[in-house]
Design a protein around this motif. Structure first.
Motif, PDB file in Angstrom:
ATOM      1  N   THR A   1       0.834  -1.204   0.000  1.00 42.06           N
ATOM      2  CA  THR A   1       0.000   0.000   0.000  1.00 42.06           C
ATOM      3  C   THR A   1       0.870   1.255   0.000  1.00 42.06           C
ATOM      4  N   THR A   2       1.916   1.232   0.830  1.00 45.39           N
ATOM      5  CA  THR A   2       2.810   2.393   0.906  1.00 45.39           C
ATOM      6  C   THR A   2       3.542   2.599  -0.415  1.00 45.39           C
ATOM      7  N   ARG A   3       3.919   1.514  -1.065  1.00 45.55           N
ATOM      8  CA  ARG A   3       4.588   1.655  -2.367  1.00 45.55           C
ATOM      9  C   ARG A   3       3.668   2.364  -3.364  1.00 45.55           C
ATOM     10  N   THR A   4       2.403   1.953  -3.385  1.00 50.78           N
ATOM     11  CA  THR A   4       1.441   2.596  -4.293  1.00 50.78           C
ATOM     12  C   THR A   4       1.303   4.083  -3.954  1.00 50.78           C
ATOM     13  N   ARG A   5       1.255   4.367  -2.646  1.00 51.05           N
ATOM     14  CA  ARG A   5       1.128   5.757  -2.208  1.00 51.05           C
ATOM     15  C   ARG A   5       2.329   6.585  -2.661  1.00 51.05           C
ATOM     16  N   LEU A   6       3.526   6.016  -2.547  1.00 52.70           N
ATOM     17  CA  LEU A   6       4.741   6.726  -2.953  1.00 52.70           C
ATOM     18  C   LEU A   6       4.773   6.922  -4.467  1.00 52.70           C
ATOM     19  N   GLN A   7       4.359   5.906  -5.212  1.00 48.58           N
ATOM     20  CA  GLN A   7       4.353   6.030  -6.678  1.00 48.58           C
ATOM     21  C   GLN A   7       3.398   7.143  -7.113  1.00 48.58           C
ATOM     22  N   THR A   8       2.251   7.191  -6.442  1.00 48.88           N
ATOM     23  CA  THR A   8       1.280   8.234  -6.783  1.00 48.88           C
ATOM     24  C   THR A   8       1.832   9.617  -6.452  1.00 48.88           C
ATOM     25  N   ALA A   9       2.440   9.742  -5.262  1.00 43.55           N
ATOM     26  CA  ALA A   9       3.003  11.025  -4.852  1.00 43.55           C
ATOM     27  C   ALA A   9       4.099  11.470  -5.800  1.00 43.55           C
ATOM     28  N   HIS A  10       4.929  10.512  -6.253  1.00 43.34           N
ATOM     29  CA  HIS A  10       6.017  10.838  -7.178  1.00 43.34           C
ATOM     30  C   HIS A  10       5.449  11.275  -8.528  1.00 43.34           C
TER      31      HIS A  10
ATOM     32  N   GLY B   1       4.891   9.510   2.984  1.00 40.12           N
ATOM     33  CA  GLY B   1       5.009   8.106   2.578  1.00 40.12           C
ATOM     34  C   GLY B   1       6.343   7.515   2.980  1.00 40.12           C
ATOM     35  N   LEU B   2       7.413   8.318   2.855  1.00 32.73           N
ATOM     36  CA  LEU B   2       8.745   7.823   3.257  1.00 32.73           C
ATOM     37  C   LEU B   2       8.803   7.586   4.771  1.00 32.73           C
ATOM     38  N   ASP B   3       8.165   8.481   5.539  1.00 34.75           N
ATOM     39  CA  ASP B   3       8.116   8.278   6.997  1.00 34.75           C
ATOM     40  C   ASP B   3       7.382   6.975   7.327  1.00 34.75           C
ATOM     41  N   GLN B   4       6.263   6.746   6.637  1.00 34.41           N
ATOM     42  CA  GLN B   4       5.508   5.516   6.870  1.00 34.41           C
ATOM     43  C   GLN B   4       6.339   4.296   6.472  1.00 34.41           C
ATOM     44  N   LEU B   5       7.057   4.430   5.344  1.00 34.72           N
ATOM     45  CA  LEU B   5       7.903   3.321   4.887  1.00 34.72           C
ATOM     46  C   LEU B   5       8.974   3.002   5.918  1.00 34.72           C
ATOM     47  N   SER B   6       9.556   4.044   6.503  1.00 34.70           N
ATOM     48  CA  SER B   6      10.601   3.832   7.510  1.00 34.70           C
ATOM     49  C   SER B   6      10.046   3.063   8.712  1.00 34.70           C
ATOM     50  N   LEU B   7       8.843   3.437   9.156  1.00 35.22           N
ATOM     51  CA  LEU B   7       8.231   2.732  10.297  1.00 35.22           C
ATOM     52  C   LEU B   7       7.964   1.267   9.959  1.00 35.22           C
ATOM     53  N   LEU B   8       7.468   1.032   8.739  1.00 37.23           N
ATOM     54  CA  LEU B   8       7.143  -0.347   8.339  1.00 37.23           C
ATOM     55  C   LEU B   8       8.401  -1.200   8.230  1.00 37.23           C
ATOM     56  N   VAL B   9       9.479  -0.609   7.694  1.00 34.68           N
ATOM     57  CA  VAL B   9      10.733  -1.369   7.569  1.00 34.68           C
ATOM     58  C   VAL B   9      11.289  -1.718   8.952  1.00 34.68           C
TER      59      VAL B   9
END
Length: 625
Positions: free
Chosen positions: A269-278, A289-297
């Motif tokens: 889901t976060t990947r899709t969000r980042l692709q859309t934002a980009h 999205g990057l902050d969320q990605l960091s938490l998930l990783v």
């Protein structure tokens, strides 16, 4: 026509679980030597032997099943008598050894080793009834009653790795005591590996209900057994597997797997969000999205580490038996105490640690304990480290004997030997071939034990320390990281290179003015917190050309051989969390390099072991920054 069951795919599971059962049996037998009338331990032993027999029979390994059955019968006799004799313990231990040999042959060659002709004498089968080797349980309750039909509901444990396989093994067990008339889910569904939590079986058997329940509950991953008519009776107490039994067989909890699947979904889901934002050039959404990605990783890292973590108990199961046998061989009375077995480490660390632990215990029994004493293994957590201590209350190490042996071997000159503290002096015991033993025994004295321990610990990114005094015993302290796969590192620059130091090795970092450094002979030192730190140049340790020091001097304080030292570097860059890749030949032969990692910008950095570098180039590095 019923399709034959292919059990080969369950062999690894059988090997793993049978090893656990045999380790547990050896440990329980050693416990029984101290309290031979402990009914609970006898009952636990009986269940272990029964499980091995049932699993071996289900897999079609007849000789192993017979061997386990003989042990089970011998234990049953002891259980009825209310105590176990020393002779029976010896025979049971030999029986466990024989099963281990068969298990190792199965792992190596695909089939168990044949029993030697005298195996029956070794394990005491000759004292058993003539029908003792028949793998048939139904006659042991006395005369058979008329066969009756029963509807069994067999609950498979939630954490079972292969529930369908467990269900099939339960069916095999039931077929040994009666006729299976119906089963739901059906065999074809189970053979396809379908998930199953409750197996419904219509069984015709003359065996007693208690015996059927006991046989099923002795199997791994069977959480409970009910009868369909009983489930409707409110308040009926149902036979359940003991909590500790079910927990012992855990491999990877399904709950953890579910968490990993959920995390994967959130990452997608976060990947899709980042692709859309980009795509939409939405900077604020991109940052969120990057902050969320960091938490998930971070969460994923934690969960993956949990999968790899195993308790120290997974490698200490055989230690009581080993110490018991060694004490007997040397004519000593040795008590082994183990604490902290629940402490968890990465499974790759535990695999590397098993042999060093055995070396240290052998040394403690052989060289430490004189006639009678205690050897202890203790583990505990300190921040991101696990500390493991092996100690004894024996004779201790005489520093003068170590000094004399070091001179005899030409390892150190007399001047340096006089200046050595005891920690450095005892570190000589880890040199290959160094031994102070007056005579070589079957188990030690050739100086090939402690160097193996040191090499293994340093390979894992840890360190070790030996503390001892004559008449006061010896302590060997290992400091180990929790994991070797993903670690935190301190990145430093030396010349044009960047290298990484595991953060577990770093006590602190600081920058000091050049005029704060002092000389002590040819050694530069720094007075810090009422302690005098010798300074070592990482440039010289890496055999790089020196450079004039200008401005403040960046230092990394680490511990080497029990002493804090300051590593002089060119720049402190910062901390990172990295995935460690092991080195291949020929890089893996270079001392002081423990692995490598790829940084976020694609650069490769080597992870160094400062102590390994120091050992490799000691003359060059010892003389200051």
């Amino acid at each position: 026509m019923e399709r034959p069951m292919d059990m080969a795919k369950y062999r690894e599971l059988f090997l793993s679980e049978t090893r656990e059962h045999l380790d547990s049996m050896s440990r329980l037998l050693v416990e029984l030597e101290k309290q031979p009338d402990d009914a609970d331990v006898l009952a636990a032993l009986f269940r272990q032997a029964h499980s091995v027999k049932g699993m071996a029979a289900s897999m079609g390994y007849g000789e192993m099943a017979e061997q386990a059955h003989a042990l089970e019968d011998l234990l049953d006799d002891c259980r009825r008598a209310g105590r176990i004799s020393p002779e029976a313990i010896d025979r049971l231990l030999r029986g466990c050894d024989r099963l281990e040999e068969q298990l190792e042959a199965l792992a190596a060659e695909g089939k168990p080793a044949p029993d030697p002709a005298d195996s029956a004498v070794d394990v005491g089968i000759e004292e058993l009834p003539a029908n003792a080797l028949i793998v048939e349980d139904v006659d042991e309750d006395g005369p058979k009653s008329s066969p009756a039909e029963t509807i069994l509901l067999i609950d498979i444990a939630e954490h079972a790795v292969a529930p369908a396989a467990r269900a099939l093994l339960a069916l095999r067990e039931l077929e040994r005591v009666g006729e299976v008339l119906q089963v739901r889910p059906d065999r074809e569904t189970l053979l396809q590996g379908a998930p199953v939590r409750t197996l419904r079986v219509v069984l015709r058997s003359s065996a007693a209900a208690e015996r059927i329940d006991a046989a099923l509950l002795a199997m791994a991953d069977i959480a409970g057994v009910r009868r369909e008519d009983e489930t409707e009776q409110e308040g009926t107490e149902l036979p359940r597997r003991r909590r500790e039994d079910s927990e012992r067989s855990v491999r990877v909890r399904t709950e953890l797997l579910d968490q990993l699947i959920n995390l994967t979904g959130e990452l997608l889901t976060t990947r899709t969000r980042l692709q859309t934002a980009h795509r939409e050039r939405a900077v604020a959404d991109l940052e969120a999205g990057l902050d969320q990605l960091s938490l998930l990783v971070d969460d994923l890292h934690y969960r993956v580490l949990q999968v790899r973590m195993m308790p120290l108990a997974s490698i200490t199961g055989r230690l009581p038996r080993m110490v018991r046998d060694l004490a007997r061989k040397t004519g000593k009375r040795v008590e082994l105490r183990i604490a902290g077995e629940e402490v968890e480490l990465d499974r790759s660390i535990l695999e590397e640690l098993a042999d060093p632990l055995i070396h240290m215990l052998r040394n403690a029994v052989d060289h430490g304990i004189e006639e009678e004493g205690v050897v202890a293994v203790r583990a505990w957590r300190e921040k991101d480290l696990v500390l493991i201590e092996v100690s004894d209350n024996g004779r201790g190490i005489d520093p003068e004997v170590v000094r004399a042996r070091a001179v005899q071997l030409g390892l150190v000159d007399a001047e340096r030997l006089r200046a050595m503290g005891e920690r450095d002096l005892f570190a000589l015991l880890c040199r290959p071939g160094f031994s102070t033993a007056a005579q070589v025994t079957e188990t030690s004295g050739r100086g090939v034990g402690m160097d193996v321990v040191k090499a293994a610990v340093e390979h894992l990114g840890g360190d070790m320390e030996i503390l001892s005094a004559p008449g006061e015993g010896t302590r060997i302290l290992l400091r180990l990281p929790l994991s070797v796969a993903i670690i935190k590192i301190l990145l430093v620059a030396v010349g044009d290179c960047q290298v990484a130091i595991p953060i577990t090795r770093v006590h602190r970092t600081l920058e000091v003015a050049r005029d704060e450094l002092q000389s002590s002979g040819r050694q530069l030192v720094l007075r810090l917190d009422e302690e005098v730190l010798p300074l070592l140049s990482l440039r010289k340790m890496l055999r790089m050309p020196g450079r004039p020091v200008a401005g403040n001097v960046p230092l990394v304080v680490v511990e080497m051989r029990g002493q804090r030292v300051g590593l002089v570097v060119d720049q402190l860059i910062g901390q990172h969390e990295v995935f460690v890749k092991s080195l291949e030949f020929p890089l893996d032969r270079l001392p002081g390099l423990t692995g490598a990692s790829v940084l976020g910008d694609g650069r490769v950095v080597f992870i160094i072991d400062p102590q390994g570098l120091l050992e490799a180039g000691r003359p060059a590095a010892e003389h200051a920054a």
